[in-house]
Write an enzyme that holds these catalytic residues in place. Structure first.
Site, PDB file in Angstrom:
ATOM      1  N   ARG A  29      -1.551   8.174  -7.328  1.00 16.85           N
ATOM      2  CA  ARG A  29      -1.660   7.229  -8.436  1.00 16.85           C
ATOM      3  C   ARG A  29      -2.321   7.897  -9.645  1.00 16.85           C
ATOM      4  O   ARG A  29      -2.581   9.096  -9.663  1.00 16.85           O
ATOM      5  CB  ARG A  29      -2.433   5.987  -7.991  1.00 16.85           C
ATOM      6  CG  ARG A  29      -3.890   6.225  -7.655  1.00 16.85           C
ATOM      7  CD  ARG A  29      -4.533   4.938  -7.179  1.00 16.85           C
ATOM      8  NE  ARG A  29      -5.933   5.124  -6.838  1.00 16.85           N
ATOM      9  CZ  ARG A  29      -6.513   4.620  -5.755  1.00 16.85           C
ATOM     10  NH1 ARG A  29      -5.795   3.934  -4.881  1.00 16.85           N
ATOM     11  NH2 ARG A  29      -7.808   4.808  -5.529  1.00 16.85           N
ATOM     12  N   GLU A  65      -5.088   8.672 -10.792  1.00 14.08           N
ATOM     13  CA  GLU A  65      -6.502   8.937 -10.529  1.00 14.08           C
ATOM     14  C   GLU A  65      -6.656  10.396 -10.116  1.00 14.08           C
ATOM     15  O   GLU A  65      -6.949  11.257 -10.921  1.00 14.08           O
ATOM     16  CB  GLU A  65      -7.038   7.985  -9.459  1.00 14.08           C
ATOM     17  CG  GLU A  65      -8.541   8.037  -9.331  1.00 14.08           C
ATOM     18  CD  GLU A  65      -9.088   6.838  -8.560  1.00 14.08           C
ATOM     19  OE1 GLU A  65     -10.276   6.839  -8.284  1.00 14.08           O
ATOM     20  OE2 GLU A  65      -8.311   5.908  -8.243  1.00 14.08           O
ATOM     21  N   GLU A  72      -6.422   4.492   2.440  1.00 11.76           N
ATOM     22  CA  GLU A  72      -7.655   4.218   1.707  1.00 11.76           C
ATOM     23  C   GLU A  72      -8.357   2.987   2.257  1.00 11.76           C
ATOM     24  O   GLU A  72      -9.585   2.955   2.374  1.00 11.76           O
ATOM     25  CB  GLU A  72      -7.344   4.017   0.226  1.00 11.76           C
ATOM     26  CG  GLU A  72      -8.550   3.702  -0.629  1.00 11.76           C
ATOM     27  CD  GLU A  72      -8.186   3.555  -2.097  1.00 11.76           C
ATOM     28  OE1 GLU A  72      -9.097   3.711  -2.940  1.00 11.76           O
ATOM     29  OE2 GLU A  72      -7.005   3.297  -2.409  1.00 11.76           O
TER      30      GLU A  72
END
Length: 881
Positions: A463, A465, A743
Site C-alpha cells: 500500500r 506506506e 497485519e
C-alpha cells in the site's frame, strides 16, 4: 611438519558481505569457518597472511579462539587498494597448523570524499518522463581493469555498450539521504572494448523524489533527480583514466513515461533510444547535463548485498472474474514485479494491476489505499518483446492483465512470470514439524520477511506506506536473525536510526525518517516518544550481537541506545499525559478496526515495561563493552523503574488491568518479584483458557506470550494457543489459504470480505515473530552465547506434534537439531560445528550437559502426553487462492 589431516579452513569472509569488492572500511574484519571430522576440535590460535603490492606479510601466530569478525591486524587499507587474505589455524591438541585457506580477494572503494572527481548531474527537467544520461569514451587496447563507482538521487540502472551493469534492483537503497547516500562499486572490465564505448544510465524517482506515505507527498528529499558516476580505467602501464559525471555528460528522455514505487511504471517501448547506452554516430538530440551542488562526504559504501531478483514464479492458474477480467494467480503472495514475453502490433497497450487477495472473485485493491499498483507496457511492434518494470515493485499474489494481444486476452503458458525481489541475504535458518499448518505458518513468516526486507525493514510492501517502522522490526529482529543473514542490512539501517535521532534522544517511529505530513522538515518533534517502537535503538543492536556475535555494532550504536533510553525515562508512566499518545499493544484483536491502538492493555504499563527493558539491555551492552560504571548505573536505574512498574500489579502478582500482554510483559521482561511470578503465570494461563485459547495480543505481546506461558509451567497452554485454528489465532489465516503473515488477525473475514479497517495488509511480519519461539522452544535451538558460540538445545515437545527440527547457519557453521516422539520415547539428534559448545537439556528434566562439535544422539522417556485437541483440519482455499 605436516598439516592437520582432519581440519581445514574455508575461504574467509569480510564483514557481513558476500564478496570483498568495494569495501567501505580501511580495517575490514575477517571471519572464517573451520571444517573437519575431528570431534570436539577447538581453535587455539590463528594466522592471517596478506598479499599486498606483490609482497606478503603475516599477522604472526595470534593466540585466540576467535574466528568471527576478527580485527584487522595490518596497517589500514587505502582507497582502491586490492589485497588477498588467507588464514590458517592451530588446534588445542595440534602442534602443526592447518593448510592455508583459499585466499579472499579484497578491494576497497573510494574511502574519502576527495577520492571523487565526479559531480552530481541532473537534467533539471520538470517533465514526468524519466531521463537517461549518456557519455561516450574511448578505451585503449592495453586496458588492465575498469571500475564504476555509481549512485543517484533517485534509483538507477546503468548499461555499458548496451549491456546491463550489475544485477542490483532499485539501487541505491533507501537511506537517510541527507546523512548517507550509498554507492556501489562494479567491475566493468569485461563490459568494455577497444575503441569507442558508451555508458548510459536511467534514473527514476524512487524514494528520493517519489510519492512517500499515505498523504501523497512527493519530492520529500529533493526536487531534482541526480546521477553521480565515476569510471576509472587502469592500464597496464599503471596509468589511470577517469570518466566522471560533469557538464560534459548529456541527457535525454527515455522510454519510461512515469515510474513510482506505489503507483507502478508506464513504459512505451516505441520511445526506447537505441543509442542511449552504446557508441553511436547517429543524430544527437541530447542536451547537456547540469551540475548540482552535492556534498561528497555523505557517500558511503554498502554493508550488505543489494536488492536483487531472487526467484521467478509461474502462475498456477488463470481465473476469469465475475466481471469478465483475466486474473493470474501466482499461488504465493510475494514482492516484486511481472515479466512479460509478448508479440503484437506497435502501440498496443498491456495493463497489469496487482493485489494480494481476491474479494468476491475480483481483485481486492481497497487495502492498497491510494497506491495504484499498476504497470503499463506499450509494445514497440515487430519481434517478440521482453519487458519487466525497472523502478517499481508491488506486493501481490494476483495480477489482473488487460489488453493481452490474443483473441481471448489470456497469455500463453510461460509468457508471464512473477519476479521476486528483496535484499539478497543468505538464508540461514529452517524449521520443520509434523503439523502441516504450523509448517505453512513458518513458511508464511519466511515469505513475509522476504517481502519486507527491501533495502530497509518495512512494515508492508503493497500500500501507500512501506516505511521502516521501528516497532515492527523491534518485534521481529530475533526471528529475522535466525532466518537470514540480515546483520549487514540491519546494521546499515541502525546507522540511519542514529542519524535521524533527535539531539535529545528521541527516535522516530520509522527510519529513515521523513515527515510525510510536512515535506522538507527533518525533525521528529511532532512525534511522541513511542515505547516499544523507539526501543529498536536498544533491541536491534543487542539482537545483532546475540545472533551474529558483532560487538562492533554495539560499540557503534551504544551512544544512540543510551540517548534513547534516557529520553524514554523522561516520561512518567503514572502521569496520564505520558501515555495518552502511545501506540500501546498495537492491533490487539480486541481493538476496534478504526482504532488499532485502543486494546485491552494499558499503554502506561507498556511504557513502564519498556523503560525497564531498555535499561536492562543498556546495562548488558555496557557489560559486553567493559563499561562497568555504566552497567552499574543502568542496573540501578532499572531497579528503580521496576518499582514504578510494580504499581500496575497487586502484591500477589495480579495485574490491576488484566490482559494477556500485561502478564506477558511482566513475566518475560522479569518485572515481578519471585513470589509474584506464579500468580501472574497462572492468571495469564487462565486468561488464555477463558479466551478459548485464542490470541489476545498485538505487536507488543505476540512475540513473547508463548515464552511467558512456558516459563511459568504452562507449556501445553502455549501449544494450544499456537495450534488454535479459530479466529483470532496464528493458524486461522493459514486455514483460509494465507501464504504470508497478515497485519491483523482478521485481515480477511470468513465470508471472503476484507476487514473494513483502514489499515489491512496481507503481508506484515510483526505477528510472525512467534517463529522465534518455534525455533527456540519447539525445535529447541537457541544461542546461549553471542553468535551461537554456545548453543542451548532444549526442545519442549507438546501439543499434537510428533516431531520438529531446525537448522541454522551460525557464524561458526551449521547447527542442526531434530527430535522425534514415538509413544513415550523421545529421540534428539544434534550436530554442532567446530568452535561451538552445546548445552543440552532433555524434556524429561534430566541435568543439562555440555557437548562439543560433532553428531550427538540422546534419548529419554517422557510422561504420556495429554491429548490437547483434535487433529488439525485441512487447509482451505479461500482468501488468497
Amino acid at each position: 611438519m605436516p598439516a592437520s589431516p582432519v581440519v581445514r579452513v574455508r575461504t574467509p569472509t569480510v564483514e557481513h558481505l558476500r564478496d570483498g569488492l568495494g569495501l567501505g572500511t580501511p580495517r575490514p574484519r575477517l571471519s572464517w569457518l573451520i571444517e573437519g571430522d575431528s570431534p570436539n576440535w577447538r581453535q587455539e590460535s590463528y594466522e592471517i597472511e596478506l598479499e599486498r603490492d606483490f609482497s606478503r606479510s603475516t599477522s604472526g601466530q595470534i593466540r585466540s579462539d576467535e574466528s568471527v569478525l576478527v580485527p584487522w591486524p595490518f596497517p589500514p587499507l587505502g582507497s582502491r587498494e586490492q589485497v588477498r587474505a588467507r588464514v590458517r589455524v592451530w588446534g588445542h591438541d595440534e602442534t602443526a597448523p592447518t593448510e592455508w585457506s583459499e585466499p579472499l580477494q579484497l578491494e576497497t572503494g573510494l574511502l574519502h570524499a576527495n577520492d571523487w572527481s565526479a559531480l552530481m548531474v541532473s537534467p533539471r527537467a520538470t517533465t514526468e518522463r524519466l531521463p537517461v544520461f549518456r557519455r561516450e569514451f574511448t578505451v585503449r587496447d592495453d586496458l588492465l581493469q575498469a571500475r564504476l563507482y555509481v549512485t543517484a538521487l533517485g534509483v538507477y540502472e546503468a548499461e555499458i555498450n548496451g549491456e546491463r551493469v550489475g544485477d542490483d534492483v532499485l539501487a541505491p537503497e533507501w537511506t537517510s539521504y541527507q546523512h548517507r547516500l550509498l554507492y556501489r562499486t562494479h567491475d566493468i572490465t569485461t563490459h568494455l572494448r577497444d575503441g569507442p564505448n558508451a555508458i548510459g544510465v536511467m534514473v527514476a524517482d524512487g524514494w528520493y523524489r517519489g510519492r512517500m506515505g499515505w498523504t501523497g507527498r512527493r519530492e520529500v528529499y529533493g526536487q531534482d533527480l541526480g546521477l553521480l558516476a565515476q569510471l576509472e580505467l587502469t592500464y597496464r602501464d599503471d596509468s589511470r583514466e577517469t570518466i566522471a559525471t560533469g557538464a560534459d555528460w548529456s541527457w535525454g528522455l527515455g522510454p519510461v513515461i512515469s515510474s513510482d514505487l506505489y503507483d507502478g511504471e508506464d513504459y512505451d517501448a516505441r520511445l526506447l533510444r537505441d543509442d542511449w547506452s552504446i557508441a553511436s554516430d547517429g543524430p544527437a538530440d541530447w542536451a547537456p547535463a547540469e551540475v548540482l551542488p552535492f556534498d561528497h562526504s555523505v557517500l558511503a559504501a554498502p554493508e550488505s548485498p543489494p536488492v536483487r531478483r531472487t526467484e521467478t514464479i509461474q502462475p498456477v492458474r488463470v481465473i476469469r472474474s465475475p466481471a469478465g477480467r483475466v486474473l493470474l494467480d501466482f499461488g504465493q503472495n510475494l514482492v516484486g514485479r511481472v515479466q512479460l514475453t509478448v508479440a503484437g502490433p506497435a502501440g498496443h497497450r498491456i495493463e497489469l494491476r496487482h493485489a494480494e487477495v481476491l474479494e468476491h472473485g475480483e481483485l481486492g485493491t481497497r487495502p492498497l489505499r491510494s497506491a495504484l499498483a499498476r504497470d503499463v507496457y506499450t509494445l514497440r511492434g515487430g519481434d517478440t518483446e521482453h519487458w519487466e518494470p525497472r523502478f517499481t515493485v508491488h506486493g501481490f499474489r494476483y495480477v489482473e492483465i488487460g489488453g493481452w494481444p490474443s483473441k481471448d486476452g489470456v497469455p500463453p503458458v510461460g509468457a508471464v512470470r512473477a519476479v521476486v525481489c528483496h535484499t539478497d541475504m543468505a538464508a540461514t535458518g529452517t524449521f520443520t514439524c509434523s503439523d502441516p499448518l504450523l509448517q505453512r505458518l513458518h513458511d508464511n513468516v519466511v515469505w513475509s520477511m522476504r517481502g519486507n526486507f527491501l533495502g530497509i525493514p518495512t512494515d508492508c510492501p503493497q500500500r501507500d506506506e512501506r516505511l521502516g517502522w521501528t516497532g515492527d522490526i523491534a518485534a521481529f529482529a530475533p526471528t529475522a536473525g535466525f532466518l537470514y543473514d540480515c546483520a549487514g542490512m540491519l546494521s546499515s539501517w541502525l546507522r540511519d536510526l542514529a542519524a535521524d535521532q533527535e539531539p535529545g534522544g528521541k527516535v522516530p517511529i520509522f527510519v529513515p525518517w521523513v515527515d510525510v505530513w510536512h515535506p522538507g522538515r527533518r525533525d521528529v518533534q511532532a512525534e511522541p516518544l513511542m515505547a516499544g517502537w523507539g526501543d529498536a535503538a536498544t533491541i536491534v543492536p543487542w539482537t545483532l550481537y546475540q545472533r551474529f556475535g558483532d560487538a562492533g555494532v554495539l560499540e557503534r550504536q551504544y551512544s544512540s541506545a543510551v540517548a534513547w533510553t534516557q529520553a524514554l525515562l523522561s516520561l512518567d508512566p503514572r502521569d496520564p499525559r505520558s501515555s495518552s499518545h502511545q501506540f500501546g499493544d498495537w492491533l490487539d484483536p480486541t481493538a476496534p478496526p478504526d482504532r488499532p491502538g485502543d486494546g485491552a492493555t494499558d499503554p502506561a504499563l507498556v511504557l513502564a515495561a519498556y523503560q525497564v527493558r531498555s535499561l536492562d539491555m543498556i546495562a548488558a551492552m555496557a557489560n559486553a563493552l567493559d563499561r562497568t560504571r555504566d552497567a552499574v548505573k543502568f542496573q540501578q536505574l532499572a531497579k528503580d523503574r521496576r518499582a514504578v512498574f510494580a504499581e500496575f500489579f497487586a502484591s500477589d502478582g495480579t495485574a490491576h488491568r488484566e490482559s494477556q500482554t500485561s502478564y506477558a510483559l511482566a513475566l518475560v521482561f522479569d518485572l515481578l518479584a519471585p513470589n509474584q511470578r506464579r500468580t501472574a503465570g497462572d492468571r495469564l494461563a487462565r486468561l488464555v483458557l477463558d479466551s478459548g485459547h485464542r490470541i489476545g495480543t498485538g505487536f507488543i505481546g505476540t512475540p513473547i506470550i508463548c515464552d511467558a506461558l512456558t516459563s511459568t509451567g504452562h507449556l501445553e497452554a502455549a501449544y494450544r494457543l499456537l495450534q488454535q485454528t479459530e479466529s483470532p489465532s496464528w493458524l486461522h489465516p493459514v486455514t483460509l489459504g494465507a501464504t504470508t503473515v497478515w497485519e491483523r488477525w482478521d485481515s480477511m473475514l470468513p465470508d471472503g470480505t476484507i476487514n473494513p479497517g483502514e489499515m489491512t495488509s496481507f503481508n506484515h511480519y510483526a505477528l510472525g515473530s512467534i517463529a522465534d519461539w518455534m525455533h527456540r522452544t519447539v525445535a529447541g535451538l537457541a544461542p546461549s552465547a553471542p553468535g551461537y558460540r554456545e548453543v542451548l538445545v532444549a526442545p519442549k515437545p507438546g501439543g499434537t506434534l510428533s516431531s520438529a527440527g531446525a537448522t541454522h547457519r551460525t557464524p561458526y557453521g551449521d547447527v542442526s537439531v531434530s527430535w522425534n516422539l514415538e509413544g513415550r520415547l523421545f529421540t534428539l539428534c544434534l550436530k554442532l560445528p567446530i568452535g561451538t559448545t552445546g548445552w543440552v537439556a532433555l524434556p524429561d528434566g534430566s541435568a543439562e550437559r555440555a557437548v562439543g562439535s560433532g553428531i550427538h544422539v540422546f534419548t529419554c522417556l517422557l510422561e504420556q502426553p495429554e491429548q490437547t485437541r483434535e487433529p488439525v483440519p485441512a487447509v482451505q482455499d479461500q482468501t488468497e487462492r
